[in-house]
Design an enzyme around this catalytic site. Structure first.
Site, short mmCIF file in Angstrom:
data_model
loop_
_atom_site.label_atom_id
_atom_site.label_comp_id
_atom_site.label_asym_id
_atom_site.label_seq_id
_atom_site.Cartn_x
_atom_site.Cartn_y
_atom_site.Cartn_z
N GLY A 49 0.82 -1.20 0.00
CA GLY A 49 0.00 0.00 0.00
C GLY A 49 0.85 1.25 0.00
N GLY A 50 0.23 2.37 0.35
CA GLY A 50 0.94 3.64 0.36
C GLY A 50 2.05 3.68 1.39
N PHE A 51 1.94 2.87 2.43
CA PHE A 51 2.95 2.84 3.49
C PHE A 51 4.15 2.01 3.05
CE2 PHE A 51 4.92 1.15 7.29
CZ PHE A 51 4.86 2.19 8.22
N VAL A 54 3.60 -5.39 2.91
CA VAL A 54 3.09 -6.12 4.08
C VAL A 54 3.50 -7.58 3.92
CG1 VAL A 54 1.07 -6.78 5.43
CG2 VAL A 54 1.12 -4.55 4.28
N LYS A 71 3.95 -4.75 8.51
CA LYS A 71 3.97 -3.66 7.52
C LYS A 71 5.25 -2.85 7.69
CE LYS A 71 0.80 -0.31 7.76
NZ LYS A 71 -0.49 0.40 7.57
N ASP A 168 -9.49 7.92 6.05
CA ASP A 168 -9.11 7.20 4.84
C ASP A 168 -9.91 5.91 4.71
OD1 ASP A 168 -7.74 6.93 2.45
OD2 ASP A 168 -5.98 5.99 3.36
#
Length: 382
Positions: A49-51, A54, A71, A168
């Site tokens: 994802g944006g982070f 995972v 993550k 979000d």
């Protein structure tokens, strides 16, 4: 804040406390994380994802080992230290059956890592748009209810006096447990916000995901709990039609397409073909009505998540009964068994907002499919 012990000799528990609520959160060493992920083995990646990526891992928590989702912050990510600590603090303070549980974290040099309970069925987004999992209408309602309960808890049920705005809400941030229970995840953008006054806002830079962002928040920068309600309305319609909010078939996005379809009295095109035979017209109208209210341009006219949850629960009860009747090859005579049960979701006049005028016989518990067993004239939808 959350200091790194840096001793490399095993996890320890640290107490994190803000706004009066305390929970235990494990602080893992980098060695424990590397062992759990086999040195961040790419074969263990279960999402991105944006982070960052995972990984699925198995890590020691106290005296037991547990499957976890790990993550890892990508150094090139738009998110960073602020979002990392926001999520650690938020999830250390919140515990609910429909929120993903944070087990711990690791903060070592440039490595920022979050360790969550593992959710075997992944994201709702994947099931809708990538895996095309054959979710029944009842399955979809149950998932919606679980996510709604999680958001309702954030808004009004926490021990945090001023509540939480997620900021979000989207299908990729709704994860599915082994039991298919829905859980809200990703609190990196969450903000503390007042609960005693629904329209009290927080001034903030606009952040979120296009297609889900509340237009009022986007225009004014004023963040309220009703911004989450708007995003959840998008998720509800995403579940109904199985289209992405920014699907390439839309000229102006899902919300605009929804409003136009309702205005044109074309409800049938809102329903994913695979579930049309499973939904009665009455349930469809109830679902569209509450979801459309979530998308109202005026935040004060949107429902609370408490109202959304109770409405969805009522629709689930109707849908389960309808499914049982279909299984037994029996459907009620229009207007005889349930009467005007649809009045549980009233507007001031028949067909208001939905743009349709339906007679009592057409407001019955019969499927919307134009195929076998359907008693609905196709002309009602076109």
């Amino acid at each position: 804040m959350f200091p790194d012990n840096g001793n490399g000799k095993g996890s320890e528990e640290v107490s994190t406390s803000t706004v009066g609520f305390t929970q235990k959160c494990c602080q893992f060493t980098i060695d424990e994380v590397l062992l759990a992920t086999e040195n961040f083995n790419e074969s263990l990646v279960v999402g991105k994802g944006g982070f960052g990526k995972v990984y699925k891992g198995n890590i020691s928590v106290g005296t037991t080992y547990a499957d976890v989702a790990i993550k890892r912050l990508d150094l090139m990510s738009n998110q960073g230290e602020t979002e990392f600590w926001a999520e650690v603090k938020m999830l250390s303070e919140l515990r609910h059956a429909h929120l993903v549980s944070l087990i711990g974290y690791c903060n070592y040099e440039k490595e920022m890592i979050l360790v969550y309970e593992y959710m075997p069925h992944g994201t709702l987004e994947d099931h809708l748009h990538k895996l095309h999992t054959p979710l029944s209408w009842v399955d979809r309602l149950k998932i919606c209810i679980g996510a709604a309960r999680g958001l309702d808890y954030l808004h009004t049920g926490t021990s945090i006096e001023v509540g939480v705005i997620h900021r979000d809400v989207k299908s990729s941030n709704i994860l599915l447990h082994e039991s298919w229970a829905a859980k809200i995840s990703d609190f990196g953008l969450a903000r503390i916000g007042p609960t005693n006054q629904p329209l009290t806002y927080v001034n903030t830079l606009v952040k979120g995901t296009f297609g889900y962002i509340d237009p009022n928040y986007f225009a004014t920068g004023k963040l309220t709990r009703k911004s989450d309600v708007y995003a959840f309305g998008v998720v509800l319609f995403e579940m109904l039609c199985q289209k992405r909010p920014l699907d390439e078939s839309f000229e102006c996005g899902l919300a605009t397409w929804i409003h136009e379809s309702i205005k044109e009295r074309n409800l049938k095109q809102l329903v994913y073909p695979g579930i049309q035979s499973e939904i009665s017209l009455k349930c469809l109208k109830g679902f569209v009505r509450i979801a459309e209210r979530c998308l109202d341009n005026h935040p004060n006219r949107r429902p609370t998540m408490t109202e959304v949850t109770s409405t969805l629960e009522s629709l689930l009860a109707q849908s389960v009964l309808f499914s049982q009747q279909k299984t037994n090859n029996w459907l009620p005579t229009p207007g005889k068994i349930f009467g005007r049960m649809f009045d549980a979701f009233p507007f001031s006049s028949p067909g208001e907002s939905l743009g349709i005028s339906v007679s009592p016989d057409q407001d019955s518990d019969i499927p919307i499919s134009s195929g076998e067993n359907s008693g609905i004239p196709v002309s009602l939808f076109i």
